[in-house]
Each structure stands twice: as structure tokens, then as C-alpha cells.
Scaffold this active site. Structure first.
Site, PDB file in Angstrom:
ATOM      1  CG  HIS A 216      33.646  46.651  39.367  1.00 56.20           C
ATOM      2  ND1 HIS A 216      34.916  46.634  38.820  1.00 56.20           N
ATOM      3  CD2 HIS A 216      33.202  47.934  39.252  1.00 56.20           C
ATOM      4  CE1 HIS A 216      35.213  47.856  38.387  1.00 56.20           C
ATOM      5  NE2 HIS A 216      34.196  48.655  38.618  1.00 56.20           N
TER       6      HIS A 216
ATOM      7  CG  ASP B 232      33.132  51.195  33.474  1.00 61.20           C
ATOM      8  OD1 ASP B 232      31.948  51.509  33.646  1.00 61.20           O
ATOM      9  OD2 ASP B 232      34.029  51.406  34.318  1.00 61.20           O
TER      10      ASP B 232
ATOM     11  CG  HIS C 267      36.105  51.994  37.334  1.00 60.12           C
ATOM     12  ND1 HIS C 267      34.994  52.761  37.042  1.00 60.12           N
ATOM     13  CD2 HIS C 267      36.812  52.672  38.264  1.00 60.12           C
ATOM     14  CE1 HIS C 267      35.016  53.868  37.789  1.00 60.12           C
ATOM     15  NE2 HIS C 267      36.125  53.845  38.528  1.00 60.12           N
TER      16      HIS C 267
ATOM     17  CG  ASP D 117      32.997  54.860  34.262  1.00 58.23           C
ATOM     18  OD1 ASP D 117      33.313  54.366  33.161  1.00 58.23           O
ATOM     19  OD2 ASP D 117      32.841  54.184  35.302  1.00 58.23           O
TER      20      ASP D 117
END
Ligand SMILES: [Zn+2]
Length: 320
Positions: free
Chosen positions: A137, A174, A176, A257
């Protein structure tokens, strides 16, 4: 039999594991999901006897020059200056740092840089970086989403600068979207970024229409998608594009995740899905990149799932 199974005739792979105790000391505060316990769980999973032949190395700190390829110098200095002598400092609502966070972040990035060096030098077949804070991120000028520096992008640009590689790919599974990696890559057609992620979800980027200069592939998946949607997104969109790009190095933003047990998302993957995607990425790496793969830990917030999935991922990296 898979392509790389034939190519290697059942040989075992040599795999490096980079980590560092400083990565356990980055403390975003009690009750924060990105906790030191995550890295302990990941390393516990790799402590089983079957991983005895993993070659373990301490992650070095990234050099300033390594960071500056992704993050402007003034931004790097601002982040490192923000590290408190005691207590905590919040960079944003999610991203909190403590006295050891600066060293942890430098070692997380340095792990990927050193892993790239070892894999390109042919010392080992591939490498896994068990590090935190995560990186995907972190945008060039914005630390966010638990991430300070973009570890995987720093490794990618080091591979170009230090080793002259011309086509470098990051695949990010991931749950996200890796907005930071996309931001670092999206105007450079010698870099490739592909992500499967739950959508909508933090950070809100990663629509299929975000394609960079033709070098970005985003596969947004609805909550509760499960294994079949994940695998078809990878099989129909990500893997063909990665194959066509002919990467000379495959980097993996390995967040776990998307697992069905994860408390932060609802993509409902199983451990077997991580085995499958690791095999697929190795196959493409053997086709184009002499098998060179460097994987770095991103998210994964259910400790039992994280431990099992990291072990499953590294087991595939180590063996055919
Ligand atoms: Zn994540």
C-alpha cells in the site's frame, strides 16, 4: 505433469528465507491487526522439520539509494524522522509507528533487495522474505495501510538498476489491492503489476479499468468469491498477461488475508489455492525467468491461517 516438473525432473529447489528480529519489534499498538504475532506465526510455520533445509539469513537494511528509486528522498527522510524515541506516532488512522519501526521497515525492504541479489546471482532458486511492516500500500509519497516503504517495488527497481533486468513482474494475491505498487509501476511498460483482490475493499483502487500503460492487470473479486472465482481470474486474466510479458524475474506480494478465516476480508480462499497459485507462478518463472522468484509477505491476519498458508507457499517454493 507440469512443465517445470518435467524441466526439473523432480529435483528439489533451494530456497532462501530472509527475516530479522527487528521486524518483530515494529509495534503499531496493542489490538492492531498487523501485530508482531503475525510474523511469529509465519516463522513458527517454517520451524517444522520439513523446513530444516531452508537457508535462513538475516535481512540487511536497505540502502537509501534503494529506497529512493521508489520514494522521493524527502519522503524517506520524513518517514524516518517521524519514528518516535518512545511511544507511538500515527502516520494515518491505520499506520502507526514505534521506536523500532524505522529499522524494521529498512530491513523489510532490504530483505527483498538481498533476496533479488541472491536469486539473480544463482545462489539459490528462489527466496521468501518473512518481514513486516508490509509494503504494497505504500505509494511513492504516501505511507498508508500498515505500510511504510514499498518493499516489493524497491526490490523490482533494484533488480533493474543493479542487474540490468528489462522486464520485471509483480503478482499480488493479497486480498487488498496494492495501490502503492500500481502507483510505482503504472507508467513504465518494462514493469508489470497484476492483482487479484476483494472489491470493493480498502484502499478502493484496483478496478479492472485501471490498466496503466497496458502493464497493469486488476482482477477485482466480489466478497465471498471463493476458490473458483480466484482461480478463474488468475487463469483467464493474470497468468496469460504475465506469460505474454515474459518476465525475467517474478516477484510475489504474498498476502494471505484472502483466506476464509481472515478477519479483515471475505474472499474465502483455502490453503490449497495458495499452493495452486504458487505452482502457477513458478511454472511461468521457469518458462521465462530461469525460475527466479522472490516472494515477500504482505497481509494475513488470522494467525493459524497465516502460519499454515506461509508454510504451504514456501513448501511449493522449496520442492517440485
Ligand atoms: Zn491485505
Amino acid at each position: 505433469m507440469r512443465f517445470w516438473s518435467i524441466a526439473l525432473m523432480g529435483s528439489r529447489m533451494s530456497t532462501l528465507l530472509f527475516t530479522h528480529s527487528a521486524c518483530l519489534e515494529h509495534d503499531p499498538g496493542s489490538h492492531h491487526p498487523e501485530s508482531p504475532a503475525r510474523l511469529r506465526a509465519a516463522l513458527e510455520g517454517l520451524g517444522a522439520p520439513e523446513f530444516a533445509r531452508l537457508e535462513r539469513r538475516e535481512a540487511p537494511q536497505a540502502a537509501a539509494e534503494d529506497l529512493w528509486r521508489v520514494h522521493p528522498r524527502r519522503h524517506v527522510e520524513r518517514i524516518l524522522r517521524a519514528v518516535p524515541k518512545s511511544g507511538h506516532v500515527a502516520i494515518d488512522a491505520d499506520t502507526v509507528i514505534s521506536p523500532r519501526s524505522g529499522e524494521a521497515a529498512l530491513r523489510a525492504a532490504g530483505a527483498v533487495v538481498a533476496a533479488v541479489d541472491s536469486v539473480i546471482a544463482g545462489e539459490v532458486d528462489n527466496a521468501f522474505c518473512a518481514v513486516r511492516p508490509p509494503g504494497h500500500h505504500a505509494e511513492p509519497e504516501q505511507a498508508m495501510g500498515f505500510c511504510l516503504f514499498n518493499n516489493i517495488a524497491i526490490g523490482a527497481l533494484h533488480a533493474r538498476a543493479a542487474h540490468g533486468l528489462d522486464r520485471i513482474a509483480v503478482v499480488d494475491f493479497d486480498v487488498h489491492h496494492g495501490n502503492g505498487t500500481q502507483a510505482a509501476f503504472e507508467t513504465d511498460d518494462r514493469l508489470f503489476y497484476a492483482s487479484t483482490h476483494q472489491y470493493p475493499l480498502y484502499p478502493g483502487t484496483g478496478a479492472a479499468s485501471e490498466t496503466g500503460v497496458g502493464n497493469v492487470v486488476n482482477v477485482p473479486l466480489r466478497p465471498m468469491s471463493g476458490s473458483s472465482q480466484f482461480r478463474s481470474g488468475m487463469s483467464l486474466r493474470v497468468l496469460p498477461a504475465l506469460d505474454a510479458f515474459r518476465p525475467q524475474l517474478v516477484l510475489i506480494s504474498a498476502g494471505f488475508d484472502a483466506h476464509r478465516r481472515d478477519p479483515l476480508a471475505q474472499l474465502m480462499l483455502e490453503e490449497a489455492d495458495y499452493v495452486w497459485i504458487t505452482e502457477q507462478l513458478l511454472e511461468i518463472a521457469y518458462r521465462h525467468a530461469r525460475g527466479r522468484v522472490v516472494s515477500a509477505l504482505e497481509g494475513g491476519y488470522d494467525l493459524a491461517a497465516l502460519s499454515a498458508c506461509v508454510a504451504a507457499h514456501v513448501r511449493v517454493l522449496m520442492s517440485v
